[in-house]
Design an enzyme around this catalytic site. Sequence first.
Site, PDB file in Angstrom:
ATOM      1  N   ASN A  62       0.886  -1.158   0.000  1.00 24.55           N
ATOM      2  CA  ASN A  62       0.000   0.000   0.000  1.00 24.55           C
ATOM      3  C   ASN A  62       0.927   1.213   0.000  1.00 24.55           C
ATOM      4  O   ASN A  62       1.693   1.407   0.947  1.00 24.55           O
ATOM      5  CB  ASN A  62      -0.884  -0.011   1.253  1.00 24.55           C
ATOM      6  CG  ASN A  62      -1.837   1.167   1.270  1.00 24.55           C
ATOM      7  OD1 ASN A  62      -1.702   2.107   0.480  1.00 24.55           O
ATOM      8  ND2 ASN A  62      -2.802   1.127   2.164  1.00 24.55           N
ATOM      9  N   SER A 141       0.053  13.559 -14.261  1.00 19.95           N
ATOM     10  CA  SER A 141      -1.150  13.765 -15.064  1.00 19.95           C
ATOM     11  C   SER A 141      -1.208  15.189 -15.593  1.00 19.95           C
ATOM     12  O   SER A 141      -0.793  16.136 -14.910  1.00 19.95           O
ATOM     13  CB  SER A 141      -2.394  13.503 -14.218  1.00 19.95           C
ATOM     14  OG  SER A 141      -3.545  13.881 -14.951  1.00 19.95           O
ATOM     15  N   TYR A 154      -7.779  15.388  -7.172  1.00 22.25           N
ATOM     16  CA  TYR A 154      -6.864  14.696  -8.091  1.00 22.25           C
ATOM     17  C   TYR A 154      -5.859  15.682  -8.690  1.00 22.25           C
ATOM     18  O   TYR A 154      -4.644  15.448  -8.669  1.00 22.25           O
ATOM     19  CB  TYR A 154      -7.690  14.010  -9.179  1.00 22.25           C
ATOM     20  CG  TYR A 154      -6.866  13.219 -10.168  1.00 22.25           C
ATOM     21  CD1 TYR A 154      -6.286  12.008  -9.804  1.00 22.25           C
ATOM     22  CD2 TYR A 154      -6.655  13.683 -11.462  1.00 22.25           C
ATOM     23  CE1 TYR A 154      -5.529  11.280 -10.715  1.00 22.25           C
ATOM     24  CE2 TYR A 154      -5.907  12.958 -12.378  1.00 22.25           C
ATOM     25  CZ  TYR A 154      -5.345  11.759 -12.003  1.00 22.25           C
ATOM     26  OH  TYR A 154      -4.592  11.045 -12.894  1.00 22.25           O
ATOM     27  N   ALA A 155      -6.374  16.803  -9.221  1.00 21.26           N
ATOM     28  CA  ALA A 155      -5.484  17.805  -9.840  1.00 21.26           C
ATOM     29  C   ALA A 155      -4.457  18.301  -8.818  1.00 21.26           C
ATOM     30  O   ALA A 155      -3.273  18.469  -9.135  1.00 21.26           O
ATOM     31  CB  ALA A 155      -6.307  18.972 -10.377  1.00 21.26           C
ATOM     32  N   SER A 157      -3.304  16.726  -6.142  1.00 19.46           N
ATOM     33  CA  SER A 157      -2.315  15.682  -5.826  1.00 19.46           C
ATOM     34  C   SER A 157      -1.294  15.561  -6.953  1.00 19.46           C
ATOM     35  O   SER A 157      -0.103  15.373  -6.716  1.00 19.46           O
ATOM     36  CB  SER A 157      -3.004  14.340  -5.580  1.00 19.46           C
ATOM     37  OG  SER A 157      -3.573  13.839  -6.786  1.00 19.46           O
ATOM     38  N   ILE A 187      -6.045   8.058 -21.291  1.00 21.31           N
ATOM     39  CA  ILE A 187      -5.517   6.802 -21.795  1.00 21.31           C
ATOM     40  C   ILE A 187      -6.566   5.731 -21.465  1.00 21.31           C
ATOM     41  O   ILE A 187      -7.096   5.723 -20.341  1.00 21.31           O
ATOM     42  CB  ILE A 187      -4.180   6.435 -21.096  1.00 21.31           C
ATOM     43  CG1 ILE A 187      -3.179   7.605 -21.135  1.00 21.31           C
ATOM     44  CG2 ILE A 187      -3.595   5.146 -21.669  1.00 21.31           C
ATOM     45  CD1 ILE A 187      -2.712   8.030 -22.508  1.00 21.31           C
TER      46      ILE A 187
HETATM   47  N1  LIG Z   1      -5.599   6.482 -17.542  1.00 21.39           N
HETATM   48  C1  LIG Z   1      -5.482   7.780 -17.730  1.00 21.39           C
HETATM   49  O1  LIG Z   1      -6.104   8.347 -18.604  1.00 21.39           O
HETATM   50  C2  LIG Z   1      -4.547   8.590 -16.887  1.00 21.39           C
HETATM   51  C3  LIG Z   1      -4.449   9.946 -17.182  1.00 21.39           C
HETATM   52  C4  LIG Z   1      -3.604  10.739 -16.422  1.00 21.39           C
HETATM   53  C5  LIG Z   1      -2.854  10.163 -15.411  1.00 21.39           C
HETATM   54  N2  LIG Z   1      -2.963   8.841 -15.126  1.00 21.39           N
HETATM   55  C6  LIG Z   1      -2.150   8.340 -14.012  1.00 21.39           C
HETATM   56  O2  LIG Z   1      -1.506   7.150 -14.388  1.00 21.39           O
HETATM   57  C7  LIG Z   1      -1.315   6.324 -13.237  1.00 21.39           C
HETATM   58  C8  LIG Z   1      -1.826   4.939 -13.558  1.00 21.39           C
HETATM   59  O3  LIG Z   1      -3.181   5.035 -13.893  1.00 21.39           O
HETATM   60  P1  LIG Z   1      -3.966   3.903 -14.682  1.00 21.39           P
HETATM   61  O4  LIG Z   1      -4.797   4.584 -15.685  1.00 21.39           O
HETATM   62  O5  LIG Z   1      -3.036   2.845 -15.076  1.00 21.39           O
HETATM   63  O6  LIG Z   1      -4.940   3.441 -13.501  1.00 21.39           O
HETATM   64  P2  LIG Z   1      -5.359   1.987 -13.017  1.00 21.39           P
HETATM   65  O7  LIG Z   1      -6.458   2.220 -12.064  1.00 21.39           O
HETATM   66  O8  LIG Z   1      -5.591   1.113 -14.195  1.00 21.39           O
HETATM   67  O9  LIG Z   1      -4.046   1.494 -12.247  1.00 21.39           O
HETATM   68  C9  LIG Z   1      -3.625   2.075 -11.044  1.00 21.39           C
HETATM   69  C10 LIG Z   1      -2.991   1.006 -10.182  1.00 21.39           C
HETATM   70  O10 LIG Z   1      -2.613   1.622  -8.940  1.00 21.39           O
HETATM   71  C11 LIG Z   1      -2.942   0.721  -7.904  1.00 21.39           C
HETATM   72  N3  LIG Z   1      -3.120   1.392  -6.629  1.00 21.39           N
HETATM   73  C12 LIG Z   1      -4.128   2.215  -6.260  1.00 21.39           C
HETATM   74  N4  LIG Z   1      -3.978   2.587  -4.984  1.00 21.39           N
HETATM   75  C13 LIG Z   1      -2.851   1.996  -4.535  1.00 21.39           C
HETATM   76  C14 LIG Z   1      -2.187   1.988  -3.282  1.00 21.39           C
HETATM   77  N5  LIG Z   1      -2.665   2.654  -2.226  1.00 21.39           N
HETATM   78  N6  LIG Z   1      -1.058   1.273  -3.169  1.00 21.39           N
HETATM   79  C15 LIG Z   1      -0.568   0.573  -4.215  1.00 21.39           C
HETATM   80  N7  LIG Z   1      -1.167   0.526  -5.403  1.00 21.39           N
HETATM   81  C16 LIG Z   1      -2.293   1.243  -5.564  1.00 21.39           C
HETATM   82  C17 LIG Z   1      -4.245   0.078  -8.377  1.00 21.39           C
HETATM   83  O11 LIG Z   1      -4.536  -1.117  -7.659  1.00 21.39           O
HETATM   84  C18 LIG Z   1      -3.963  -0.119  -9.840  1.00 21.39           C
HETATM   85  O12 LIG Z   1      -3.378  -1.373 -10.078  1.00 21.39           O
HETATM   86  C19 LIG Z   1      -2.065   6.985 -12.104  1.00 21.39           C
HETATM   87  O13 LIG Z   1      -1.167   7.639 -11.266  1.00 21.39           O
HETATM   88  C20 LIG Z   1      -2.970   7.977 -12.803  1.00 21.39           C
HETATM   89  O14 LIG Z   1      -3.255   9.073 -11.998  1.00 21.39           O
HETATM   90  C21 LIG Z   1      -3.808   8.048 -15.842  1.00 21.39           C
END
Ligand SMILES: NC(=O)c1ccc[n+]([C@@H]2O[C@H](COP(=O)([O-])OP(=O)(O)OC[C@H]3O[C@@H](n4cnc5c(N)ncnc54)[C@H](O)[C@@H]3O)[C@@H](O)[C@H]2O)c1
Lengths: 250, 216
Positions: A62, A141, A154-155, A157, A187
């Site tokens: 975590n 992000s 979110y923004a 963080s 994405i």
């Molecule tokens: N998908 C998008 O469009 C997008 C856009 C901008 C930024 N992001 C950023 O990219 C990163 C990955 O996002 P994603 O789209 O792959 O999301 P996702 O939800 O598919 O994957 C995120 C992963 O983080 C893990 N996670 C969450 N809380 C956790 C914790 N407390 N400890 C350990 N693991 C934890 C989840 O279990 C998950 O496996 C994130 O930081 C997200 O903010 C994603």
Amino acid sequence: MVAEPSVVLIVGGAAGIGKAAAEDRLKKGDKVVFTDINEAVGKQLMEQWQAQGYSATFIQQNVTSWTDTEKVAAKTIDMYGRIDILIVSAGVTSQQRLEDITYKQWCFTLDVNLTGLFYSLKAVIPEMIRNGGGNIVIVGSGSAITGSGGGIHYATSKGGAFGLMRAVADQFSDQGIHINLVAPRVIATEMLDVLYPTEEAREELRQKIPIKQLGTLEDTTNAINFLASEASRYMQAQVMLIDGGRTYLT
Amino acid sequence: MNILLFDANHCIAEALTQSFQSVYMLEFTDRLKGQGKLCQYKSGQRQESLLTFDLLEDEAASIAAWLDQHDVRLEAMVNNLEQVTDKSLLETSLVQWQESLLINLHFPFLLVKALVPYLSERGQCIHLSSTMAVSGESGAVNYASHKSALESFSKSLSRECSERQIRSNVISVSPRCWKETNGVQQVSQMIYQMCYNPASFLNGQVITFDNGETLS
Ligand SMILES: NC(=O)c1ccc[n+]([C@@H]2O[C@H](COP(=O)([O-])OP(=O)(O)OC[C@H]3O[C@@H](n4cnc5c(N)ncnc54)[C@H](O)[C@@H]3O)[C@@H](O)[C@H]2O)c1
């Protein structure tokens, strides 16, 4: 310059962007340690990847726990003696308006997305320095730049990650720490499903992107690989947007 | 014109009481516990305390209720809450990180969320940040990170509140500017200008006081 094959630690590697990056590094022959809060999926992935002959290790973590994070760094060092590349991808989001965000939700989002990153950097950088340096890619992000997408918590963080990266670069650039941030927007992952749950909503979103396409996991993996490699040697403390032109063209 | 300053114990406070007719301020008695008193300055003079508050207990509901009861509308909220710890990444303790989060981000969130409804139409939030958010500063990892977060907070807030024509902007000040003899005065004049001569098109921006030091 990082060793090849590299020892790659991916925080938040059981889904989405982190998982895609892990899979790609494994295919390249790297030794990948990936962590996630989701133990069931993490273990299943590890078994699957190991069965394919890849060097994959899953550690449940975590990111809001310093004990977990220290343990991850220590175990990786125990196993391989070094960490060449760190990719921090764990993150959470929820689409809410300011008035609907509870204090608990606010703190939770900042804890996972910002404190989790702080802990990862704090635990891993000393190990990298002992080994002469390393490459760090933060998955941030574009919301930090635009203030949109995923709510104010979110923004905020994600904005914190920019300053944190720059503070780290300010201190460790001359000690071999190569750190940059990839800032994806829209994405197609499970996280996007949270924000845009219907095909209709996704289509509407697609129309707002200048290139009229959602980003793919290949797009983020390519960017992460570039930032984790020698090819981006002269980039330091930069934000690389992966957004189909959305941020500056709309 | 009524403005609310989030922290009376800050160098900008006195300058604002001199230039604004009425300034409400939060006087923290224990900042880390989020406890203190709401007070008002009229023509530079401190009046009786208006109420005691406990942000962690009621998330600023008592302040909101007081504004409601007394039919007070604010033209501006000035978020000048800040906690600076001069510690690098490896020196920063987990407690110091959490304390910095609390003062630089959690309390502003609670106050803004509870009090935005009491901003008058075309009112604004002005947040004080630091150029360290952009320049990094290894010596203050918490501060650089949390002020950078605050700048994104302000952008997001400007989007959320624009329906009510409420704006949110940041004044980012370099450490050197605060140390200049008239540095505080320059920042307070900016706040004065933003309140008395509001520019309706200035929204979601970062205005930087750094004499060109940062330039990025
Ligand atoms: N998908 C998008 O469009 C997008 C856009 C901008 C930024 N992001 C950023 O990219 C990163 C990955 O996002 P994603 O789209 O792959 O999301 P996702 O939800 O598919 O994957 C995120 C992963 O983080 C893990 N996670 C969450 N809380 C956790 C914790 N407390 N400890 C350990 N693991 C934890 C989840 O279990 C998950 O496996 C994130 O930081 C997200 O903010 C994603």
